[in-house]
Write an enzyme that holds these catalytic residues in place. Structure first.
Site, PDB file in Angstrom:
ATOM      1  CB  SER A 124      -0.856  -0.033   1.276  1.00  0.00           C
ATOM      2  OG  SER A 124      -1.408   1.223   1.519  1.00  0.00           O
ATOM      3  CE1 TYR A 149      -3.997  -2.687   5.783  1.00  0.00           C
ATOM      4  CE2 TYR A 149      -3.410  -0.419   5.224  1.00  0.00           C
ATOM      5  CZ  TYR A 149      -3.762  -1.692   4.822  1.00  0.00           C
ATOM      6  OH  TYR A 149      -3.854  -2.002   3.494  1.00  0.00           O
ATOM      7  CE  LYS A 153      -1.445  -4.411   3.531  1.00  0.00           C
ATOM      8  NZ  LYS A 153      -1.688  -5.755   3.008  1.00  0.00           N
TER       9      LYS A 153
HETATM   10  N1  NAD Z   1      -8.872  -1.520  -0.532  1.00  0.00           N
HETATM   11  C1  NAD Z   1      -7.886  -0.678  -0.295  1.00  0.00           C
HETATM   12  O1  NAD Z   1      -8.093   0.525  -0.161  1.00  0.00           O
HETATM   13  C2  NAD Z   1      -6.449  -1.179  -0.198  1.00  0.00           C
HETATM   14  C3  NAD Z   1      -5.380  -0.268  -0.381  1.00  0.00           C
HETATM   15  C4  NAD Z   1      -4.074  -0.750  -0.290  1.00  0.00           C
HETATM   16  C5  NAD Z   1      -3.824  -2.091  -0.013  1.00  0.00           C
HETATM   17  N2  NAD Z   1      -4.886  -2.939   0.172  1.00  0.00           N
HETATM   18  C6  NAD Z   1      -4.603  -4.346   0.479  1.00  0.00           C
HETATM   19  O2  NAD Z   1      -5.146  -5.146  -0.552  1.00  0.00           O
HETATM   20  C7  NAD Z   1      -5.572  -6.401  -0.024  1.00  0.00           C
HETATM   21  C8  NAD Z   1      -7.000  -6.668  -0.427  1.00  0.00           C
HETATM   22  O3  NAD Z   1      -7.813  -5.589  -0.001  1.00  0.00           O
HETATM   23  P1  NAD Z   1      -9.364  -5.559  -0.295  1.00  0.00           P
HETATM   24  O4  NAD Z   1      -9.760  -4.128  -0.346  1.00  0.00           O
HETATM   25  O5  NAD Z   1      -9.703  -6.436  -1.429  1.00  0.00           O
HETATM   26  O6  NAD Z   1      -9.895  -6.166   1.080  1.00  0.00           O
HETATM   27  P2  NAD Z   1     -11.173  -7.101   1.343  1.00  0.00           P
HETATM   28  O7  NAD Z   1     -11.372  -7.112   2.819  1.00  0.00           O
HETATM   29  O8  NAD Z   1     -12.300  -6.738   0.469  1.00  0.00           O
HETATM   30  O9  NAD Z   1     -10.621  -8.537   0.880  1.00  0.00           O
HETATM   31  C9  NAD Z   1      -9.797  -9.328   1.686  1.00  0.00           C
HETATM   32  C10 NAD Z   1     -10.342 -10.749   1.620  1.00  0.00           C
HETATM   33  O10 NAD Z   1      -9.477 -11.593   2.390  1.00  0.00           O
HETATM   34  C11 NAD Z   1     -10.257 -12.454   3.199  1.00  0.00           C
HETATM   35  N3  NAD Z   1      -9.426 -12.802   4.345  1.00  0.00           N
HETATM   36  C12 NAD Z   1      -8.834 -11.973   5.243  1.00  0.00           C
HETATM   37  N4  NAD Z   1      -8.069 -12.663   6.084  1.00  0.00           N
HETATM   38  C13 NAD Z   1      -8.171 -13.965   5.729  1.00  0.00           C
HETATM   39  C14 NAD Z   1      -7.566 -15.168   6.198  1.00  0.00           C
HETATM   40  N5  NAD Z   1      -6.720 -15.178   7.238  1.00  0.00           N
HETATM   41  N6  NAD Z   1      -7.884 -16.331   5.586  1.00  0.00           N
HETATM   42  C15 NAD Z   1      -8.733 -16.361   4.517  1.00  0.00           C
HETATM   43  N7  NAD Z   1      -9.317 -15.248   4.014  1.00  0.00           N
HETATM   44  C16 NAD Z   1      -9.027 -14.064   4.618  1.00  0.00           C
HETATM   45  C17 NAD Z   1     -11.520 -11.676   3.530  1.00  0.00           C
HETATM   46  O11 NAD Z   1     -12.609 -12.504   3.822  1.00  0.00           O
HETATM   47  C18 NAD Z   1     -11.743 -10.904   2.225  1.00  0.00           C
HETATM   48  O12 NAD Z   1     -12.533 -11.644   1.321  1.00  0.00           O
HETATM   49  C19 NAD Z   1      -5.343  -6.325   1.488  1.00  0.00           C
HETATM   50  O13 NAD Z   1      -4.092  -6.918   1.768  1.00  0.00           O
HETATM   51  C20 NAD Z   1      -5.284  -4.830   1.740  1.00  0.00           C
HETATM   52  O14 NAD Z   1      -4.513  -4.521   2.885  1.00  0.00           O
HETATM   53  C21 NAD Z   1      -6.180  -2.514   0.065  1.00  0.00           C
END
Ligand code: NAD
Length: 335
Positions: A124, A149, A153
């Site tokens: 991120s 958080y 990362k």
């Molecule tokens: N959305 C944002 O703004 C953003 C920005 C930068 C980085 N990220 C990173 O991108 C990644 C995905 O983000 P997102 O927005 O799709 O999040 P999200 O919460 O929509 O998706 C994450 C998925 O992972 C699953 N999950 C979490 N922990 C788990 C585990 N231990 N075992 C099995 N399943 C698990 C959840 O059920 C969910 O379906 C994350 O690592 C997040 O930190 C997101």
């Protein structure tokens, strides 16, 4: 190529699964739906009329994940699974250290046992903290994290760089996302915040549909042209495509690839609100409140490296993303 997609039912994961299928990869989802819903898997299938496998397990469970790897013999993995709410991470840091760090370590313990060619990690732009200069390039300093958080990362990136040293067979890509927004143009998948949204766009769409009474803009006295914070909003379909390109590039890699994934263009909160109202013909009820602690005035990406290394380009703009996000919110309301 078979690709394990942890968190593949989530916001970014689900769009990436679509892109993998479109590009001839075989995605295998590992998600326990702690922050998503199983119907998303059915909707992904509807988009392309294609099937794929999924496992409802905690990907941090080494024994169960190892069984999946033994059975599926994957070539690569994209690790999305993590917790992502910055505010919650301040209140409950151990939840974040557990799921974003211990889980990552456990996933890597399994990866180390198999001939995995490529590992793509969701990082991120939070790793840059409050940047001193914009646009932010990959050479910008990593600053002390503002939240647990953000720290997870930074640590996750370091863990993967160390892992790469001892496991040269696995190419590592660290993708630093800016602000993913929007939804699939089909309206079948999108962001699904469970509870109060942490991000601007679901707050906007939930206000527009009437789930929330009004939207608060957190401060309009920043040193930006209209006083509101500027961010680099990237359409989730464009973000998804970077993962497929990273997998394709991994054969050529000699060391971990670290790239920003953003449009290179910043938009202020007021610009986003105005654009949402204009493209969707909807009036938003909003007011301006005080600043929120820890918000940087302006963050947007220098994306020249990902363009050069992966040939990545964004195809959608802010208006497209806001149109698709609204379509998704309306479809959700009908379900
Ligand atoms: N959305 C944002 O703004 C953003 C920005 C930068 C980085 N990220 C990173 O991108 C990644 C995905 O983000 P997102 O927005 O799709 O999040 P999200 O919460 O929509 O998706 C994450 C998925 O992972 C699953 N999950 C979490 N922990 C788990 C585990 N231990 N075992 C099995 N399943 C698990 C959840 O059920 C969910 O379906 C994350 O690592 C997040 O930190 C997101």
């Amino acid at each position: 190529m078979k690709i394990i997609v942890t968190g593949g039912a989530g916001f970014i994961g689900s769009h990436t699964v679509v892109d993998l299928l479109e590009n001839g990869f075989e995605p295998i989802i590992v998600d326990d739906f702690r922050n998503s819903k199983p119907f998303i898997l059915d909707n992904i299938k509807k988009i392309l009329n294609r099937d794929f496998k999924s496992y409802d397990i905690d990907c941090g469970d080494v024994d169960r994940l190892r069984v999946v790897f033994e059975k599926e013999k994957p070539d690569g993995i994209i690790h999305f699974a993590a917790d992502k709410a910055v505010n919650e991470s301040v209140i409950d840091p151990l939840k974040y250290y557990h799921n974003n760090i211990t889980t990552l370590v456990n996933v890597l313990k399994v990866v180390a046992l198999f001939p995995i060619k490529s590992f793509v990690f969701s990082s991120s732009c939070t790793v840059y903290g409050v940047p001193k200069k914009v646009p932010v390039s990959e050479k910008s300093p990593i600053q002390p994290a503002f939240s647990p958080y953000g720290f997870t990362k930074q640590v996750g990136e370091q863990i993967l760089k160390d892992f790469a040293q001892s496991n040269p067979k696995t190419a590592i890509s660290l993708l630093r996302y800016f602000n993913p927004i929007g939804a699939h143009p089909s309206g079948l998948i999108g962001e699904l915040p469970l509870g109060v949204p942490n991000n601007l766009i679901p707050f906007i769409t939930q206000t527009a549909i009437g789930i929330r009474k009004s939207l608060t803009v957190n401060g309009d006295d920043y040193e930006t042209p209209d006083g509101t914070c500027i961010r680099d909003y990237i359409h989730v379909v464009d973000l998804a495509s970077a993962h497929v390109l990273a997998l394709k590039n991994s054969k050529k890699q000699k060391e971990p690839l670290v790239v920003n994934i953003g449009t290179g263009k910043g938009s202020s909160v007021l610009e986003v609100i105005n654009s949402f109202e204009k493209v969707n013909g909807v009036k938003l009820n909003y007011s301006v409140g005080p600043r929120r602690g820890g918000d940087a005035p302006s963050v947007y990406a220098d994306n020249s490296l990902v363009k050069k290394m992966l040939g990545w380009e964004n195809k959608f703009n802010l208006d497209d993303a806001l149109k698709h996000a609204w379509q998704w919110e309306k479809n959700l309301a009908e379900q």
